[in-house]
Design a protein around this motif. Sequence first.
Motif, PDB file in Angstrom:
ATOM      1  N   GLN A 390       1.789  -5.657  -1.133  1.00 39.43           N
ATOM      2  CA  GLN A 390       1.591  -4.836  -2.329  1.00 39.43           C
ATOM      3  C   GLN A 390       0.116  -4.793  -2.720  1.00 39.43           C
ATOM      4  O   GLN A 390      -0.410  -3.742  -3.110  1.00 39.43           O
ATOM      5  CB  GLN A 390       2.430  -5.381  -3.489  1.00 39.43           C
ATOM      6  CG  GLN A 390       2.397  -4.500  -4.736  1.00 39.43           C
ATOM      7  CD  GLN A 390       2.905  -3.102  -4.477  1.00 39.43           C
ATOM      8  OE1 GLN A 390       4.013  -2.913  -3.950  1.00 39.43           O
ATOM      9  NE2 GLN A 390       2.108  -2.093  -4.818  1.00 39.43           N
ATOM     10  N   LYS A 393      -1.820  -2.267  -0.656  1.00 41.64           N
ATOM     11  CA  LYS A 393      -1.613  -0.895  -1.130  1.00 41.64           C
ATOM     12  C   LYS A 393      -2.450  -0.615  -2.376  1.00 41.64           C
ATOM     13  O   LYS A 393      -3.083   0.442  -2.500  1.00 41.64           O
ATOM     14  CB  LYS A 393      -0.124  -0.663  -1.450  1.00 41.64           C
ATOM     15  CG  LYS A 393       0.787  -0.651  -0.238  1.00 41.64           C
ATOM     16  CD  LYS A 393       2.236  -0.461  -0.662  1.00 41.64           C
ATOM     17  CE  LYS A 393       3.167  -0.519   0.539  1.00 41.64           C
ATOM     18  NZ  LYS A 393       4.611  -0.383   0.141  1.00 41.64           N
ATOM     19  N   ASN A 394      -2.462  -1.574  -3.309  1.00 41.19           N
ATOM     20  CA  ASN A 394      -3.204  -1.382  -4.560  1.00 41.19           C
ATOM     21  C   ASN A 394      -4.707  -1.332  -4.316  1.00 41.19           C
ATOM     22  O   ASN A 394      -5.431  -0.560  -4.964  1.00 41.19           O
ATOM     23  CB  ASN A 394      -2.861  -2.504  -5.541  1.00 41.19           C
ATOM     24  CG  ASN A 394      -1.419  -2.465  -6.008  1.00 41.19           C
ATOM     25  OD1 ASN A 394      -0.772  -1.419  -5.950  1.00 41.19           O
ATOM     26  ND2 ASN A 394      -0.896  -3.586  -6.465  1.00 41.19           N
ATOM     27  N   GLU A 408      -7.325   4.406   4.095  1.00 41.62           N
ATOM     28  CA  GLU A 408      -6.453   3.808   5.113  1.00 41.62           C
ATOM     29  C   GLU A 408      -6.626   4.458   6.485  1.00 41.62           C
ATOM     30  O   GLU A 408      -6.632   3.770   7.513  1.00 41.62           O
ATOM     31  CB  GLU A 408      -4.987   3.878   4.683  1.00 41.62           C
ATOM     32  CG  GLU A 408      -4.062   3.190   5.677  1.00 41.62           C
ATOM     33  CD  GLU A 408      -2.772   2.710   5.057  1.00 41.62           C
ATOM     34  OE1 GLU A 408      -2.177   1.766   5.609  1.00 41.62           O
ATOM     35  OE2 GLU A 408      -2.367   3.257   4.023  1.00 41.62           O
TER      36      GLU A 408
END
Length: 486
Positions: A390, A393-394, A408
Amino acid sequence: MKKAIVIGAGIAGIAAAIRLRNKGFEVKVLEKNTYPGGKLTQIHGSGFRFDAGPSLFTMPHLVTELFEISGKKASDYFNFEQLEVLCNYFYEDGTRISAHSDINLFADEIEQKTGDSAEKVKQHLAKSKFIYHATEEQFLSKSLHKISSFLSLSTLRSLLKLPFLNIFNSMNAVNESAFKDSKTIRLFNRYATYNGSNPYKAPGILNIIPHLEFGLGAYLPKGGMHEITNSLVHLAKEIGVEFHFNQEVKAITTGDKLAEGVVTTSKKYAADVIICNADIHTVYEKLIPSAKKLKEVDKQERSSSALIFYWGINKEFPELDVHNILFTENYQKEFEHIFDSKTIYEDPTVYINITSKRIKEDAPKGKENWFVMINVPSVYGQDWDEMIAQARKNILAKISKNLGISIENLIVYEEQLTPQLIQDKTSSFKGSLYGTSSNNRFAAFFRHKNFSSQYKNLYFCGGSVHPGGGIPLALYSAKIIDTLIK
């Protein structure tokens, strides 16, 4: 010739070994890994090179001094350059601040982009300089647990200045009284993370840290941070220090009042002096379990740890420099997650270090080597796989928003360093980077001594026994060992 054993080839252990060799000791350094440096190591992959651990270099005289006391010319082994821009700061509203090493330029930048005046910034940095000069000799260069350290004129002068050093107010409280803009306050609050602490709890005396950058300068070694390790190992070997790798120490053998030697996975070593460059908790729990326990030390709050992504990026970003910070909007909430909830905040402050900005060979042409780090809690049984996924992603979302491009798809190489890996590779208890935190006004005095009270020839160096963190404090701890051993 007296024999000295140094347990651990971290930067403090290497420095201690050099100092002891210059005292005439026969010195052996025992390291469980296949490489020296501890946290100060490096990673290679797909044409990229990354400094794996500490990324900020201040107080280079503490390194060059080791060459000088060995009768060598430091520049023959180790060179560095001063950075004109200390850090670029990014805020969620689009504000960008460059922290120039020139205090006047930095102060003007703050005045132009926040609600705080240039004069307030200069006053704050002048206070940081005052704290440094009031405490450097007493609190950085000497053991805080020797009565002799306090029986001097310099100590008296330091004690007289205590009411002005902000030890009874938190770092944040001091910064909020100095500034009114959240952007400026966050910028100066972040210096608490230099030793893994919480600015909302840590004492205001930690405002000494900005002076290390603005007053004394920030630098980048030629060849990267790992050149500190390489050059000091080269020096140590040249003057006769022996390094033994793949030699994990299993026990320190002791007599009534003396540490007699060490036992590794394959050999026994006798010693007149033993220096431990390892987390103090690990030393007592695994190496001398029969010794008196560290009840007071173990009660203290651990410092924060780190989650680091090493990303090879298929693009160059001119708006980024060697050091970059992308701030959260709610800094206090982030620290509550780290130290209270033992979790990772959904909007973490992100640090990006890019050495290829100055060291072109650290990345292929047209690419950059990103060391991307956030502060995270130490290991307390959390579900790290889920938290890391997580957090990644953040972090990507935050960087992409600030730079206006999806990151990314630009990642062509990736490695990770997690709190669990920090714990496994460096024997840092719970993966904390600096042993105990400084979230207490008397934390410096509560850290373990640089010496053993039970065994008179056993000493300790490194971040878990010195009131600070990073390379300078590791080198200071080795310097203290030098003063304790006759």
